[in-house]
Design a protein around this motif. Sequence first.
Motif, short mmCIF file in Angstrom:
data_model
loop_
_atom_site.label_atom_id
_atom_site.label_comp_id
_atom_site.label_asym_id
_atom_site.label_seq_id
_atom_site.Cartn_x
_atom_site.Cartn_y
_atom_site.Cartn_z
N ASP A 68 41.12 44.97 44.54
CA ASP A 68 40.73 44.95 43.02
C ASP A 68 41.48 43.68 42.12
N TYR A 81 40.13 41.07 41.03
CA TYR A 81 39.16 40.21 40.61
C TYR A 81 39.64 38.99 39.72
N HIS A 108 38.78 35.39 42.15
CA HIS A 108 37.44 35.64 41.12
C HIS A 108 36.35 35.10 42.02
N ASP A 137 35.95 48.22 42.09
CA ASP A 137 35.24 47.98 40.70
C ASP A 137 33.91 47.54 40.76
N LYS A 167 31.49 48.84 38.76
CA LYS A 167 30.94 48.64 37.20
C LYS A 167 31.38 47.20 36.83
N LEU A 168 32.44 46.75 36.90
CA LEU A 168 32.86 45.50 36.44
C LEU A 168 32.17 44.39 36.84
N ARG A 223 28.68 44.21 35.68
CA ARG A 223 28.45 43.72 34.32
C ARG A 223 28.28 42.28 34.19
N LEU A 224 29.45 41.81 35.19
CA LEU A 224 29.42 40.22 35.15
C LEU A 224 28.06 39.29 35.80
N GLU A 284 29.89 44.48 24.59
CA GLU A 284 30.94 45.61 25.03
C GLU A 284 32.16 45.89 24.02
#
Length: 439
Positions: A249, A251, A255, A282, A284-285, A288-289, A417
Amino acid sequence: MQKECDELVISCLFPPSNYVSGITVAKRIIDAGHPVDVLQARSNLDDNEFSLKVNDYINNRILVDVSCDNDWWECIEKFIRKGKSAIKNDYKRIYSRSWLMANHFLACEYKLQNSSTFWTAEFSDPLIYDLSNNEKTYKQMIVDDDAYIDMLNSHISNFNKDFPLIEYESSAYFIAEYLVYLFADKVIFTNENQRQIMLDQFPVDVHDHVMAKSEIMPHPTLPDEYYHLKKSKLKLDENYVNIAYFGSDYYGKRHFEGLFNALESLNHKYKDKIRLYIFINDKKLIKRLISTLECKGNIKIKKPLEYIEFLNATTRFDVLVVNDANTKGHYPVNPYLPSKFSDYLGSSSDIWAICESESTLSKSDVKYKSDVSDYPTSCEALAEILNDNGYVDEDYSFSDDYYQKRLTSLNELFESEFRKNQRLKKQLNEKSNKRFKIF
């Protein structure tokens, strides 16, 4: 009747729990190769392949009914109390590892009551400070039990009056490190940087005392047989260069921008031969990225795998990516070493390490390396990977407009967002006002 054993391992979140620290403890047990008793929290999970395999090295599992998986003082106190009641045998050796640091508290209690027992304590990461080198100040971590602190101080005074006593309302992070430094017979760190940072930044001078009894022990790598206990169901196309990141987790600190930069800006006739798989909680994150990247079709987002399946999956990829936590500007040297690196070492796949300067990972012997803060080095590593896998393009290049395009796309993404969240809040407020309107 329980079989007699002379060593107790205290690991609250031990398998079948999938917590990394508990898995590392199990790997230590397998690596040592002799039978032990294990004290752990009772799990509501069914035994998995790894948990059943480690049973070969466990005489007895001592199960404690605690449901808390946070390092809060309320949970620590409960684990100490119930753990002490559950221990029935006398042990010549005990071992504990953070995380959870409740393990150290319970081990210390046993050591203080059984002075001849040899206590080995291991640190997974620095306890007192977070990834940005800020002191952790959670209110749940305050030890508000004066009688307990008085008891510890009595032992400290008897042990060595040169060491200061623990103040009331101290942080459990501080107390856990202090107890290990003072009373453990052997202290294990996973890398030299970690030991340097933890001892240099500790508010009490314990350096010489700890150095005399400490040892550097990287995370253990399991034998080859463990990589073939369960075949992964993952489907990979061998007509592509398959690259995998098995993550966590973290990130923000480990990264992927270096990877995204390399893949997005690459001009190469075989670019579409790359498949980057990211296994992370994660989803979903990350989706999105990558939503604004032209190369998003090359990136596959997957859920993390159960440990034994993960081990097998590492053998099936061409390249495995591991990256340092980004600590530049926060720590003098990087004190962290990703635990999955030890799992990668047992695989036959090549490793791509995205490193911070002078980190332990940067000094490792792997096929590919790049700098976590120098994106062009990741670009060159990606081109090298393609070349080594038979996809040669001598005229490859990298676009130099990635940064501006990426900044623009991320700004647009997060602005979108933000507006979505604002609309949602407005709708909720309107519903709430209608509900409570007085006529």
